[in-house]
Design a protein around this motif. Structure first.
Motif, PDB file in Angstrom:
ATOM      1  N   GLY A  75      74.895 -38.323  -6.644  1.00  0.00           N
ATOM      2  CA  GLY A  75      75.094 -36.866  -6.669  1.00  0.00           C
ATOM      3  C   GLY A  75      73.847 -36.117  -6.991  1.00  0.00           C
ATOM      4  O   GLY A  75      72.705 -36.362  -6.343  1.00  0.00           O
ATOM      5  N   ILE A  76      74.016 -34.798  -7.785  1.00  0.00           N
ATOM      6  CA  ILE A  76      73.116 -33.921  -7.710  1.00  0.00           C
ATOM      7  C   ILE A  76      71.817 -34.501  -8.268  1.00  0.00           C
ATOM      8  O   ILE A  76      70.537 -34.185  -7.669  1.00  0.00           O
ATOM      9  CB  ILE A  76      73.833 -32.811  -8.571  1.00  0.00           C
ATOM     10  CG1 ILE A  76      74.664 -31.896  -7.954  1.00  0.00           C
ATOM     11  CG2 ILE A  76      72.460 -32.053  -9.252  1.00  0.00           C
ATOM     12  CD1 ILE A  76      74.100 -30.870  -7.058  1.00  0.00           C
ATOM     13  N   GLN A  77      71.924 -35.374  -9.328  1.00  0.00           N
ATOM     14  CA  GLN A  77      70.737 -36.123  -9.906  1.00  0.00           C
ATOM     15  C   GLN A  77      70.067 -36.792  -8.848  1.00  0.00           C
ATOM     16  O   GLN A  77      68.670 -36.663  -8.872  1.00  0.00           O
ATOM     17  CB  GLN A  77      71.120 -36.843 -11.114  1.00  0.00           C
ATOM     18  CG  GLN A  77      71.687 -36.085 -12.228  1.00  0.00           C
ATOM     19  CD  GLN A  77      73.209 -35.645 -12.100  1.00  0.00           C
ATOM     20  OE1 GLN A  77      73.809 -35.735 -11.124  1.00  0.00           O
ATOM     21  NE2 GLN A  77      73.728 -34.883 -13.274  1.00  0.00           N
ATOM     22  N   ALA A  78      70.471 -37.624  -7.920  1.00  0.00           N
ATOM     23  CA  ALA A  78      70.176 -38.485  -7.088  1.00  0.00           C
ATOM     24  C   ALA A  78      69.272 -37.432  -6.158  1.00  0.00           C
ATOM     25  O   ALA A  78      67.844 -37.922  -5.657  1.00  0.00           O
ATOM     26  CB  ALA A  78      70.770 -39.312  -6.420  1.00  0.00           C
ATOM     27  N   CYS A 270      73.619 -40.894  -1.281  1.00  0.00           N
ATOM     28  CA  CYS A 270      73.153 -39.396  -1.720  1.00  0.00           C
ATOM     29  C   CYS A 270      71.617 -39.420  -1.249  1.00  0.00           C
ATOM     30  O   CYS A 270      71.066 -38.432  -0.831  1.00  0.00           O
ATOM     31  CB  CYS A 270      73.403 -39.162  -3.242  1.00  0.00           C
ATOM     32  SG  CYS A 270      75.325 -39.504  -3.540  1.00  0.00           S
ATOM     33  N   THR A 271      70.875 -40.597  -1.712  1.00  0.00           N
ATOM     34  CA  THR A 271      69.408 -40.369  -1.637  1.00  0.00           C
ATOM     35  C   THR A 271      68.983 -40.532  -0.198  1.00  0.00           C
ATOM     36  O   THR A 271      68.371 -39.760   0.116  1.00  0.00           O
ATOM     37  CB  THR A 271      69.021 -41.784  -2.313  1.00  0.00           C
ATOM     38  OG1 THR A 271      69.227 -41.736  -3.848  1.00  0.00           O
ATOM     39  CG2 THR A 271      67.528 -41.895  -2.374  1.00  0.00           C
ATOM     40  N   HIS A 319      63.937 -43.768  -8.160  1.00  0.00           N
ATOM     41  CA  HIS A 319      63.530 -42.966  -7.199  1.00  0.00           C
ATOM     42  C   HIS A 319      61.939 -43.069  -7.123  1.00  0.00           C
ATOM     43  O   HIS A 319      61.414 -42.498  -5.919  1.00  0.00           O
ATOM     44  CB  HIS A 319      63.845 -41.693  -6.924  1.00  0.00           C
ATOM     45  CG  HIS A 319      65.746 -41.546  -6.813  1.00  0.00           C
ATOM     46  ND1 HIS A 319      66.511 -41.957  -7.761  1.00  0.00           N
ATOM     47  CD2 HIS A 319      66.253 -41.364  -5.557  1.00  0.00           C
ATOM     48  CE1 HIS A 319      67.552 -41.887  -7.245  1.00  0.00           C
ATOM     49  NE2 HIS A 319      67.363 -41.521  -5.905  1.00  0.00           N
ATOM     50  N   PHE A 320      61.213 -43.170  -7.991  1.00  0.00           N
ATOM     51  CA  PHE A 320      59.740 -42.507  -8.108  1.00  0.00           C
ATOM     52  C   PHE A 320      58.972 -44.229  -7.780  1.00  0.00           C
ATOM     53  O   PHE A 320      57.830 -43.796  -8.265  1.00  0.00           O
ATOM     54  CB  PHE A 320      59.339 -41.804  -9.385  1.00  0.00           C
ATOM     55  CG  PHE A 320      60.166 -40.622  -9.202  1.00  0.00           C
ATOM     56  CD1 PHE A 320      59.408 -39.552  -8.529  1.00  0.00           C
ATOM     57  CD2 PHE A 320      61.216 -40.273  -9.984  1.00  0.00           C
ATOM     58  CE1 PHE A 320      60.079 -38.342  -8.562  1.00  0.00           C
ATOM     59  CE2 PHE A 320      61.896 -39.049 -10.022  1.00  0.00           C
ATOM     60  CZ  PHE A 320      61.436 -38.305  -9.367  1.00  0.00           C
TER      61      PHE A 320
END
Ligand SMILES: Nc1ncnc2c1ncn2[C@@H]1O[C@H](COP(=O)(O)OP(=O)(O)OP(=O)(O)O)[C@@H](O)[C@H]1O
Ligand SMILES: Cc1ncc(CO)c(N)n1
Ligand SMILES: [Mg+2]
Length: 552
Positions: A75-78, A270-271, A319-320
């Motif tokens: 979602g938004i967070q991804a 999402c990503t 993600h980082f």
């Protein structure tokens, strides 16, 4: 119609049409020009004049219209994390708030469509959005509000991730939304990125079981109106590879990556969509945006394959790309402990050759014998061999909770994720090494004088190696500073000091005892120019420890 296997074949030139009024795709040069433009104009508002300055430091901007995932995997967070990692600004319009974790979706609270409209207007009327990416659109009315805003505020590209069912099997958008996708949103989309289940749902539940089925589905979905289709094969059963099928209306591309063996795939879709949007916002062509995005997801999964967050079946990923470093280094309590300098082993390839030791054998013997830190000094190794050997040595050292440094070669240290580097006065300047390695890595600098020690401290080093204390064969033309020189540097240095040069079993104890704040001794020949590295290290370790204890 041709079928191109992307991993084997050079991609044909992709030409994007400009024949639709809704959105892009413009050429790279066009978007770059826009971002370089410096606008300064005067606007009349109710009789008052306002100066509007648009800086030329514009950052590519993606707006995500999606749901919140409380577990932050999807979602938004991804989307926020993916855009940040890909260095693109991300604004957010929230369509629903989900109570969600690694087990599944426990609850969904849909935003009133008026409030979705208000968020859209707030962002689109004020900010320059390059690309809109959609995720969870939980009601037909929300989908319609979005389409209306896209018509009112055209953007360069629209990426539609037709989120319908979470991997845990929970429904995130019902059948009425499906009709909205087909009839209204997909015809506006520059790309749509269904997974297997979503592709099947868009096509009245045709079963999709193979790459060939995915190809047929991509073609049929293309007929619904999107300019490009990516059918994602993350969920394709029994596949060693993770294969996505891309179709641009003319050519098929099979985008292949190795399937990462991990439970942490929550939010890959999402990503991927956000990363495609991010690359498009930077001005990339569609095919190259998709390729880069896929490579990014694969790398992130690889980096976080052993990450453990939550107790459910499907975890989030990092993600980082940082967690690999953290887990690898987690065996050491501190980033750098000056007491690790006590018995500092420096390898030498010619000595290893002479005694028939591989570098890994020599390092293992040294750490087993009590070396508290290891530096690989491989002056004549081929880079490839050096990196391979360093990776093996790193594992050995970490299994003993001993840090591993690389002499001189910042690139090798980065490539194998070593704990740090040791640089000489004519190697990479310390402040540059620091900026390349970041704040966490250990940096040591060779110094002969208090001035050099002061500079090393200013430049961000962690320790200094001081010498040569006594004459040595390992370093040609090296000025010897003697015990007095060592004492002088130790007294002045703000950084911990390890002594080096001609130190061995016969004099190590005396050096430690006669220089009060010396942290340890570094040795080459005394350990490695020997047949049995293990017993030499044990003996030296005992002597140094005793001398250090007797000093207290
Ligand atoms: N284990 C894996 N290894 C490598 N790549 C993967 C893996 N799982 C998914 N992918 C890739 O991630 C991208 C997203 O695909 P996927 O089919 O997982 O989407 P999704 O089901 O919509 O994801 P989600 O709903 O969890 O966000 C695709 O490019 C896919 O190939
Ligand atoms: C909020 C949200 N959006 C999308 C997905 C699909 O992964 C999910 N699980 N949750
Ligand atoms: Mg998905």
């Amino acid at each position: 119609m041709t079928f191109a296997l992307y991993s084997l074949q050079v991609a044909p030139l992709v030409v994007f049409r400009q024949d639709r009024n809704s959105s892009f795709l413009s050429s790279n040069s066009d978007s770059n020009q826009k971002s370089k433009m410096h606008v300064s104009m005067t606007m009349q508002t109710d009789g008052a004049s306002t100066n509007i300055h648009t800086s030329h430091n514009k950052i590519p901007h993606v707006l995500t219209v999606a749901g919140s995932d409380s577990g932050s995997g999807a979602g938004i967070q991804a989307d926020l994390k993916a855009c940040a990692a890909r260095r693109v600004y991300c604004s957010t319009v929230i369509t629903a708030v989900t109570a969600q974790n690694t087990v599944g979706v426990q609850g969904v609270n849909i935003m009133p469509e008026d409030f979705v409209a208000e968020q859209l207007r707030s962002v689109l009327s004020d900010m320059h959005v390059d690309v809109v990416k959609t995720g969870m659109l939980p009601s037909l009315n929300i989908l319609k509000v979005l389409c209306q805003n896209l018509r009112e505020f055209p953007v360069k590209a629209l990426v539609v991730d037709p989120v319908m069912v979470s991997t845990s099997g929970d429904v995130l958008a019902g059948p009425s939304v499906l009709a909205g996708f087909r009839e209204e949103l997909l015809p506006m989309a520059d790309i749509v990125t269904p997974n297997i289940k979503e592709a099947s749902a868009l096509l009245n539940n045709v079963p999709l079981k193979s790459v060939s089925d995915m190809r047929d589905a991509a073609k049929l979905i293309h007929e619904l109106g999107p300019r490009n289709v990516l059918v994602k094969g993350g969920d394709l059963p029994d596949s060693l590879d993770s294969i996505d099928v891309f179709f641009d209306g003319e050519e098929f591309y099979e985008l292949c990556s190795l399937r990462v063996n991990t439970r942490n795939t929550h939010g890959t879709g999402c990503t991927l969509a956000s990363s495609i949007a991010a690359e498009l916002a930077k001005g990339s062509s569609m095919l190259s945006a998709v390729k880069v995005a896929k490579r990014y997801v694969e790398t992130a999964l690889n980096y976080s394959k052993d990450l453990l967050i939550g107790n459910g079946a499907q975890g989030p990923f990092d993600h980082f790309l940082a967690l690999k470093n953290i887990t690898q280094n987690s065996c050491r309590q501190d980033r750098f402990n000056p007491n690790d300098l006590l018995l500092y082993a420096v390898t030498d390839s010619s000595m290893n050759r002479k005694w028939g030791h591989s570098i890994a054998e020599a390092v293992r013997a040294a750490v087993e014998g009590g070396a508290t830190i290891v530096q690989l000094r491989e002056k004549d190794a081929e880079t490839r061999d050096f990196v391979d050997a360093a990776k093996v040595c790193l594992e050995i050292c970490h299994s003993f909770r001993v840090p591993l440094l690389i002499n001189d070669r910042i690139d090798v240290a980065l490539a194998c994720n070593a704990d740090g580097v040791h640089v000489g006065q004519s190697d990479m300047p310390t402040h540059l090494a620091r900026s390349l390695l970041g704040p966490e890595k250990i940096i040591g600098v060779s110094c002969k004088t208090p001035e050099q020690a002061e500079q090393a401290w200013i430049d961000g080093a962690d320790y200094i190696g001081c010498g040569g204390v006594y004459p040595t064969n390992t370093k040609a033309n090296n000025r010897t500073i003697g015990l007095d020189g060592l004492r002088e540097v130790c007294q002045a240095s703000k950084l911990p000091v390890v002594a080096i040069g001609g130190i061995g079993l016969s004099n190590a104890g005396a050096v430690m005892e006669s220089v009060p704040n010396l942290k340890g001794v570094a040795v080459v020949s005394a350990l490695f120019d020997r047949e049995c590295v293990l017993s030499e290290t044990r003996n030296l370790h005992a002597v140094i420890r005793e001398a250090a204890l007797s000093r207290k």
